[in-house]
Design an enzyme around this catalytic site. Sequence first.
Site, PDB file in Angstrom:
ATOM      1  N   ILE A 160       0.865  -1.173   0.000  1.00  0.00           N
ATOM      2  CA  ILE A 160       0.000   0.000   0.000  1.00  0.00           C
ATOM      3  C   ILE A 160       0.906   1.229   0.000  1.00  0.00           C
ATOM      4  CG2 ILE A 160      -2.013  -1.068   1.095  1.00  0.00           C
ATOM      5  CD1 ILE A 160      -1.143   0.005   3.755  1.00  0.00           C
ATOM      6  N   ASP A 161       0.355   2.359  -0.391  1.00  0.00           N
ATOM      7  CA  ASP A 161       1.151   3.574  -0.532  1.00  0.00           C
ATOM      8  C   ASP A 161       1.706   4.050   0.808  1.00  0.00           C
ATOM      9  OD1 ASP A 161       0.482   3.557  -3.219  1.00  0.00           O
ATOM     10  OD2 ASP A 161      -1.232   4.900  -2.937  1.00  0.00           O
ATOM     11  N   LYS A 162       2.757   4.836   0.726  1.00  0.00           N
ATOM     12  CA  LYS A 162       3.396   5.400   1.917  1.00  0.00           C
ATOM     13  C   LYS A 162       2.385   6.073   2.836  1.00  0.00           C
ATOM     14  CE  LYS A 162       6.333   9.295   3.229  1.00  0.00           C
ATOM     15  NZ  LYS A 162       7.145  10.434   2.744  1.00  0.00           N
ATOM     16  N   THR A 164      -0.879   5.802   2.902  1.00  0.00           N
ATOM     17  CA  THR A 164      -2.084   5.020   3.182  1.00  0.00           C
ATOM     18  C   THR A 164      -1.795   4.156   4.399  1.00  0.00           C
ATOM     19  OG1 THR A 164      -2.747   4.956   0.857  1.00  0.00           O
ATOM     20  CG2 THR A 164      -3.686   3.272   2.297  1.00  0.00           C
ATOM     21  N   ARG A 264      -7.177   5.912  -5.553  1.00  0.00           N
ATOM     22  CA  ARG A 264      -6.895   7.337  -5.704  1.00  0.00           C
ATOM     23  C   ARG A 264      -7.168   7.801  -7.141  1.00  0.00           C
ATOM     24  NH1 ARG A 264      -0.916   7.766  -3.431  1.00  0.00           N
ATOM     25  NH2 ARG A 264      -1.316  10.030  -3.579  1.00  0.00           N
TER      26      ARG A 264
END
Length: 353
Positions: A160-162, A164, A264
């Site tokens: 998962i993104d930084k 998130t 997103r």
Amino acid sequence: MIDEVEDIELIEDDEEQPAQLYEHYRFEVDRGQVPVRVDKYMFEKLQHSSRNRIQKAADAGFVHVNDRPVKSNYKVRPGDVVTLMMDRPHYDTTIEPENIPLDIIYEDDQLMVINKSAGLVVHPGVGNFHGTLVNAIAWHLRSLPSYDPNDPSVGLVHRIDKDTSGLLVIAKTPEAKTELGAQFFNKTTHRSYVALVWGHFTEDSGRIEGNIGRDPKDRLRMAVFPPGSDTGKSAVTHYRVLERFGYTTLVECILETGRTHQIRAHMRHIGHPLFADERYGGTEILRGERTASYRQYIANCFKLCNRQALHARTLGFVHPVTKKQMDFTSELPADMEHLVSKWRNYMNSKNEQ
């Protein structure tokens, strides 16, 4: 790890190919990949390089497929191994253990489920070679002889993104990673996210479908392309309204696919960027009033949650050994919880007027 491609020193026509080349990047083409030019394929993978630079690298003999140099018009096929070879060694990407606290939800001899905090980078890359989740896992498992953080056959199963927050599963054994990876590939896992997005939904639920690929105008952002097009990969997101706040909406998102920045990009595509998501336009005041007090209210909201308001709340999969269904839930972190409460109070005060 896919990260920045440094300047490529091209070989002039009258120069010989270097005696030794060093592998910098390797990609195995997915089974479902349609034939596509290798320069376009690598352009999608290497987010900090241009297609023109990749074409020049191919002309110089630096792009290989199945261990042989190819030109930029070569069309990759399922199972191909595409490598970028350079005339100098790659920088050291050895993962070292670092004593970083982890919020471990579950652990056994096969896997771990971790609740990642917002702001923690998952994997080392350009600008973030230390202090990542992978470094923290290496420290936690440093006494486990069978776990090598530099072995790609163990470790992260998905990412998962930084910025998130939420749940991730980590495999301790190659067998566990293979089995869990197959579940993600076959879409039999269950994952849901909670997001606060800009705008009002008249419908209670919906489905977003559109290919996701690198935005040609911004290499750090993903864009949505028509379903079935040659650009990007197919992606489907289902959403359900949880609570309406007039100018923003709290939604649950369920992934049918797992593409980079999928929620997103999809939400921005339908006109509902995630609140406070700077990369996708969520730090602008997209809905609401023109008063100074409202602008100050939004500024205060951004201070409460200064990252995209997205949380990986649930994760479900079949245990690779016991074959039992495993389901986990992570409550909203404090920043998102305070943000949602602030919007709830805002709506209550408006209704009382």
